[in-house]
Scaffold this motif. Structure first.
Motif, PDB file in Angstrom:
ATOM      1  N   ILE A 398       0.752   4.418   8.700  1.00 43.82           N
ATOM      2  CA  ILE A 398       1.780   3.380   8.592  1.00 43.82           C
ATOM      3  C   ILE A 398       2.168   2.911   9.989  1.00 43.82           C
ATOM      4  CG2 ILE A 398       4.086   2.832   7.718  1.00 43.82           C
ATOM      5  CD1 ILE A 398       3.716   5.030   5.653  1.00 43.82           C
ATOM      6  N   PRO A 399       2.057   1.593  10.251  1.00 42.61           N
ATOM      7  CA  PRO A 399       2.363   1.075  11.590  1.00 42.61           C
ATOM      8  C   PRO A 399       3.848   1.156  11.926  1.00 42.61           C
ATOM      9  CG  PRO A 399       1.056  -0.497  10.308  1.00 42.61           C
ATOM     10  CD  PRO A 399       1.542   0.549   9.360  1.00 42.61           C
ATOM     11  N   GLU A 400       4.139   1.139  13.205  1.00 42.16           N
ATOM     12  CA  GLU A 400       5.517   1.090  13.695  1.00 42.16           C
ATOM     13  C   GLU A 400       6.245  -0.121  13.123  1.00 42.16           C
ATOM     14  OE1 GLU A 400       7.930   0.743  17.966  1.00 42.16           O
ATOM     15  OE2 GLU A 400       5.737   0.895  17.929  1.00 42.16           O
ATOM     16  N   ASP A 401       7.541   0.044  12.875  1.00 45.46           N
ATOM     17  CA  ASP A 401       8.426  -1.011  12.376  1.00 45.46           C
ATOM     18  C   ASP A 401       8.061  -1.494  10.973  1.00 45.46           C
ATOM     19  OD1 ASP A 401      10.795  -2.376  12.803  1.00 45.46           O
ATOM     20  OD2 ASP A 401       9.786  -4.195  13.487  1.00 45.46           O
ATOM     21  N   THR A 402       7.485  -0.588  10.179  1.00 40.85           N
ATOM     22  CA  THR A 402       7.304  -0.860   8.749  1.00 40.85           C
ATOM     23  C   THR A 402       8.530  -0.336   8.020  1.00 40.85           C
ATOM     24  OG1 THR A 402       4.898  -0.658   8.876  1.00 40.85           O
ATOM     25  CG2 THR A 402       5.904  -0.389   6.706  1.00 40.85           C
ATOM     26  N   GLN A 403       9.089  -1.142   7.138  1.00 37.99           N
ATOM     27  CA  GLN A 403      10.249  -0.707   6.360  1.00 37.99           C
ATOM     28  C   GLN A 403       9.786   0.088   5.152  1.00 37.99           C
ATOM     29  OE1 GLN A 403      12.617  -4.185   5.478  1.00 37.99           O
ATOM     30  NE2 GLN A 403      13.051  -4.595   7.630  1.00 37.99           N
ATOM     31  N   LEU A 404      10.502   1.159   4.836  1.00 39.31           N
ATOM     32  CA  LEU A 404      10.186   2.019   3.701  1.00 39.31           C
ATOM     33  C   LEU A 404      11.294   1.896   2.665  1.00 39.31           C
ATOM     34  CD1 LEU A 404       9.074   5.200   5.690  1.00 39.31           C
ATOM     35  CD2 LEU A 404       7.609   3.364   4.820  1.00 39.31           C
ATOM     36  N   ALA A 405      10.954   1.412   1.484  1.00 39.60           N
ATOM     37  CA  ALA A 405      11.920   1.297   0.390  1.00 39.60           C
ATOM     38  C   ALA A 405      11.758   2.522  -0.506  1.00 39.60           C
ATOM     39  CB  ALA A 405      11.673   0.008  -0.396  1.00 39.60           C
ATOM     40  N   LEU A 406      12.634   3.500  -0.338  1.00 44.74           N
ATOM     41  CA  LEU A 406      12.598   4.717  -1.158  1.00 44.74           C
ATOM     42  C   LEU A 406      13.300   4.398  -2.474  1.00 44.74           C
ATOM     43  CD1 LEU A 406      13.638   7.260   1.644  1.00 44.74           C
ATOM     44  CD2 LEU A 406      11.376   6.287   1.173  1.00 44.74           C
ATOM     45  N   VAL A 407      12.519   4.227  -3.533  1.00 45.69           N
ATOM     46  CA  VAL A 407      13.058   3.700  -4.796  1.00 45.69           C
ATOM     47  C   VAL A 407      13.692   4.852  -5.581  1.00 45.69           C
ATOM     48  CG1 VAL A 407      12.612   2.197  -6.765  1.00 45.69           C
ATOM     49  CG2 VAL A 407      11.155   2.042  -4.735  1.00 45.69           C
ATOM     50  N   VAL A 408      14.953   5.109  -5.295  1.00 46.09           N
ATOM     51  CA  VAL A 408      15.686   6.252  -5.852  1.00 46.09           C
ATOM     52  C   VAL A 408      15.609   6.256  -7.373  1.00 46.09           C
ATOM     53  CG1 VAL A 408      17.915   7.442  -5.919  1.00 46.09           C
ATOM     54  CG2 VAL A 408      17.299   6.067  -3.918  1.00 46.09           C
ATOM     55  N   ILE A 409      15.958   5.141  -7.980  1.00 42.39           N
ATOM     56  CA  ILE A 409      16.121   5.106  -9.434  1.00 42.39           C
ATOM     57  C   ILE A 409      14.795   5.267 -10.165  1.00 42.39           C
ATOM     58  CG2 ILE A 409      15.959   2.592  -9.769  1.00 42.39           C
ATOM     59  CD1 ILE A 409      18.565   3.049 -11.609  1.00 42.39           C
ATOM     60  N   ALA A 410      13.684   4.872  -9.527  1.00 41.07           N
ATOM     61  CA  ALA A 410      12.370   5.068 -10.148  1.00 41.07           C
ATOM     62  C   ALA A 410      11.948   6.530 -10.059  1.00 41.07           C
ATOM     63  CB  ALA A 410      11.341   4.159  -9.489  1.00 41.07           C
ATOM     64  N   THR A 411      12.178   7.158  -8.909  1.00 43.59           N
ATOM     65  CA  THR A 411      11.867   8.580  -8.757  1.00 43.59           C
ATOM     66  C   THR A 411      12.689   9.418  -9.728  1.00 43.59           C
ATOM     67  OG1 THR A 411      11.421   8.203  -6.404  1.00 43.59           O
ATOM     68  CG2 THR A 411      11.737  10.477  -7.096  1.00 43.59           C
ATOM     69  N   HIS A 412      13.936   9.045  -9.929  1.00 41.63           N
ATOM     70  CA  HIS A 412      14.823   9.765 -10.848  1.00 41.63           C
ATOM     71  C   HIS A 412      14.364   9.681 -12.301  1.00 41.63           C
ATOM     72  CE1 HIS A 412      18.713   9.920  -8.187  1.00 41.63           C
ATOM     73  NE2 HIS A 412      17.682  10.529  -7.647  1.00 41.63           N
ATOM     74  N   ARG A 413      13.460   8.741 -12.606  1.00 46.60           N
ATOM     75  CA  ARG A 413      13.034   8.536 -13.983  1.00 46.60           C
ATOM     76  C   ARG A 413      11.541   8.777 -14.186  1.00 46.60           C
ATOM     77  NH1 ARG A 413      16.360   5.025 -16.912  1.00 46.60           N
ATOM     78  NH2 ARG A 413      18.394   4.760 -15.963  1.00 46.60           N
ATOM     79  N   ASP A 414      10.894   9.345 -13.197  1.00 46.42           N
ATOM     80  CA  ASP A 414       9.450   9.543 -13.259  1.00 46.42           C
ATOM     81  C   ASP A 414       9.113  10.666 -14.250  1.00 46.42           C
ATOM     82  OD1 ASP A 414       6.757  10.032 -12.842  1.00 46.42           O
ATOM     83  OD2 ASP A 414       6.872   9.719 -10.675  1.00 46.42           O
ATOM     84  N   PRO A 415       8.368  10.363 -15.330  1.00 48.21           N
ATOM     85  CA  PRO A 415       8.018  11.403 -16.310  1.00 48.21           C
ATOM     86  C   PRO A 415       7.204  12.542 -15.718  1.00 48.21           C
ATOM     87  CG  PRO A 415       7.561   9.194 -17.179  1.00 48.21           C
ATOM     88  CD  PRO A 415       7.866   9.034 -15.725  1.00 48.21           C
ATOM     89  N   GLU A 416       6.449  12.274 -14.647  1.00 46.91           N
ATOM     90  CA  GLU A 416       5.666  13.329 -14.022  1.00 46.91           C
ATOM     91  C   GLU A 416       6.564  14.372 -13.343  1.00 46.91           C
ATOM     92  OE1 GLU A 416       2.703  11.775 -11.413  1.00 46.91           O
ATOM     93  OE2 GLU A 416       1.875  10.403 -12.915  1.00 46.91           O
ATOM     94  N   ILE A 417       7.782  13.957 -13.014  1.00 46.96           N
ATOM     95  CA  ILE A 417       8.740  14.867 -12.372  1.00 46.96           C
ATOM     96  C   ILE A 417       9.689  15.465 -13.401  1.00 46.96           C
ATOM     97  CG2 ILE A 417      10.598  15.038 -10.668  1.00 46.96           C
ATOM     98  CD1 ILE A 417       9.319  12.594  -9.262  1.00 46.96           C
TER      99      ILE A 417
END
Length: 499
Positions: A398-417
């Motif tokens: 991942i290059p410098e100055d790339t924004q990371l959108a940590l999608v909280v609500i999707a991770t909270h609903r992931d059936p694999e988790i």
């Protein structure tokens, strides 16, 4: 004259080349870089990126009401993510203006980003319009200054201090419940729009803890802050062009006026607090001097105290109020869990006495309900970070100055988790600590100040001890995202007194 013309031409060409590089060459280069790693996404559009597509998608959703009271809400609260993750996979690249954003939901990657202490990742800097909301508080500071503010905030909001405010919180909640009873005297069942009530209550409780005896004036300040929030929502999803804040537009003038009035009002309260009764409210604690680990005295200046008050208000009131709203709605939808929680409240708060700082910790089931509410209806749908240098993350370069959108609500609903029932309400998930640190992070990872949890447990216990409640037939289940996840048409609940 000839020299001036040459210099002007040179500067113009230099500016155009930089513009071409930042708006065209670099975005297409980064897009190709990720494509070689198997990461795709919506195509980059010069200057605006994918912002207009996101806005159109959000506008479409708010026009469509969701009548079913299930919890499958990703298409409403993160409509662009819901669409693009279905097309390109959970990890994909999209564009906020000319800035690349990588959507991330993998717990191991999230843990690495949020727990990194090596300077590889940092929070995004807010644009000047959004800064009006939080000023230069903890959410904006970096480095040594952030560390000092954090130390003082931790001292002001330690567990013993927060416990000392429980009686104030109880008094404020009792006042709301008394108002409900006076409003509906003689009725067996009555309807309350709890979203508005939750926000009014949390403004009251936080005013009492921040400003002490001046909580009435504090509530007025928070009304101004609410109006400023509405203006910030309009700007937060729009690409900011340098210098725009100086244009005398109607919204810019209103932002500046509200910010000026809020700062002046808090400054007046600071002056009044200096002459006060010595009560230990948050404002007085922020005004105090403290010794750091080297034994040196450190304190906040007036402008810094004002900014921290604004930060505590937004982070505390907005998140707590919305979590209370969703917790009440979830308990109204799931009568079995409401009955279990009420039984616990009756057992812990014998003879329906007010909860105390000591027995709030015994409300284990209520805590589980709050955690499950934060999982399903987390206030902030995404946490934003950026790379400070070229990094390796989850096998990706991942290059410098790339924004990371940590999608909280999707991770909270992931059936694999969370299993196949990931979108169902089941507080039992939190009967034991989660094994994976990156799977549940409503406010980030690591230790957090517990004032919000104490407030929520107290208020829920007091309501459960007095009322049973069901969802009103007038309620429309239509969650949307402003700055936080909230019910588009309010939260209408029918209450019946049980004692």
């Amino acid at each position: 004259m000839h020299l001036i013309i040459c210099l002007t031409v040179f500067l113009t060409i230099t500016y155009l080349l930089k513009l071409i590089y930042s708006m065209l060459w670099r975005p297409y280069k980064i897009q190709h870089h990720f494509q070689k790693q198997g990461i795709s996404g919506p195509a980059y559009r010069p200057i605006i990126g994918n912002t207009q597509q996101m806005k159109r998608r959000a506008a479409e959703i708010t026009r469509n009401e969701q009548v079913s009271c299930d919890h499958s809400i990703l298409h409403r609260v993160v409509p662009a993510y819901s669409k693009w993750s279905g097309m390109y996979g959970k990890t994909y690249l999209y564009w906020f203006g000319a800035k690349p954003r990588l959507a991330v939901t993998e717990p191991a990657m999230i843990k690495e980003v949020l727990m990194n202490t090596g300077g590889s990742y940092d929070r995004l800097l807010n644009d000047p319009l959004s800064k009006k909301l939080l000023g230069e508080g903890l959410a904006e500071l970096r480095g040594q200054k952030w560390a000092m503010h954090r130390r003082i905030a931790n001292l002001a909001l330690n567990m013993e201090q927060v416990k000392g405010w429980v009686s104030k919180m109880g008094s404020g909640t009792a006042k709301m419940l008394k108002r409900w009873e006076e409003k509906v005297a003689g009725q067996d069942e009555f309807e309350i729009e709890v979203h508005k009530e939750s926000h009014n209550l949390m403004a009251d409780l936080i005013s009492r803890t921040i400003f002490g005896s001046c909580f009435g004036e504090g509530k007025r300040i928070f009304e101004l802050q609410d109006r400023l929030i509405l203006l910030c929502v309009l700007s937060i999803n729009t690409v900011y062009f340098p210098g725009f804040r100086f244009l005398p537009t109607k919204k810019n003038r209103e932002r500046s006026r509200l910010d000026k009035e809020i700062r002046e009002s808090i400054q007046m309260l600071i002056e009044n607090n200096k002459k006060g009764d010595g009560s230990r409210n948050l404002l007085s604690l922020l005004m105090s001097s403290h010794k750091n680990h080297d034994g040196k005295e450190e304190h906040l200046e007036v402008d810094e105290i004002i900014d921290e008050c604004k930060t505590f208000y937004f982070a505390g009131k907005e998140s707590s109020a919305n979590t209370l709203t969703w917790a009440l709605l979830l308990l109204a939808m799931h009568q079995d869990w409401q009955a279990k929680a009420r039984e616990e409240v009756f057992r812990v708060c014998r003879n329906n006495e007010l909860p105390t700082a000591d027995n709030l910790s015994e409300l284990k089931l209520v805590s589980m309900i709050i955690s499950e509410t934060l999982r399903l209806y987390t206030p902030v749908t995404m946490l934003m970070r950026r790379t400070c240098k070229d990094v390796k993350l989850g096998g990706l370069s991942i290059p410098e100055d790339t924004q990371l959108a940590l999608v909280v609500i999707a991770t909270h609903r992931d059936p694999e988790i969370w299993g196949e029932d990931a979108e169902q309400f089941n507080p039992e998930r939190f009967s034991e600590p989660r094994k994976h640190l990156g799977s549940f992070f409503p406010f980030g990872l690591g230790p957090r100040i517990c004032q919000a949890t104490i407030e929520l447990k107290l208020v829920l216990a007091m309501i459960l001890g007095r009322y049973s409640f069901v969802v009103s037939p007038t309620y429309v289940h239509a969650p949307i995202t402003g700055l936080t996840v909230q019910p588009q048409h309010g939260a209408h609940i029918l209450f019946s007194k049980i004692i």
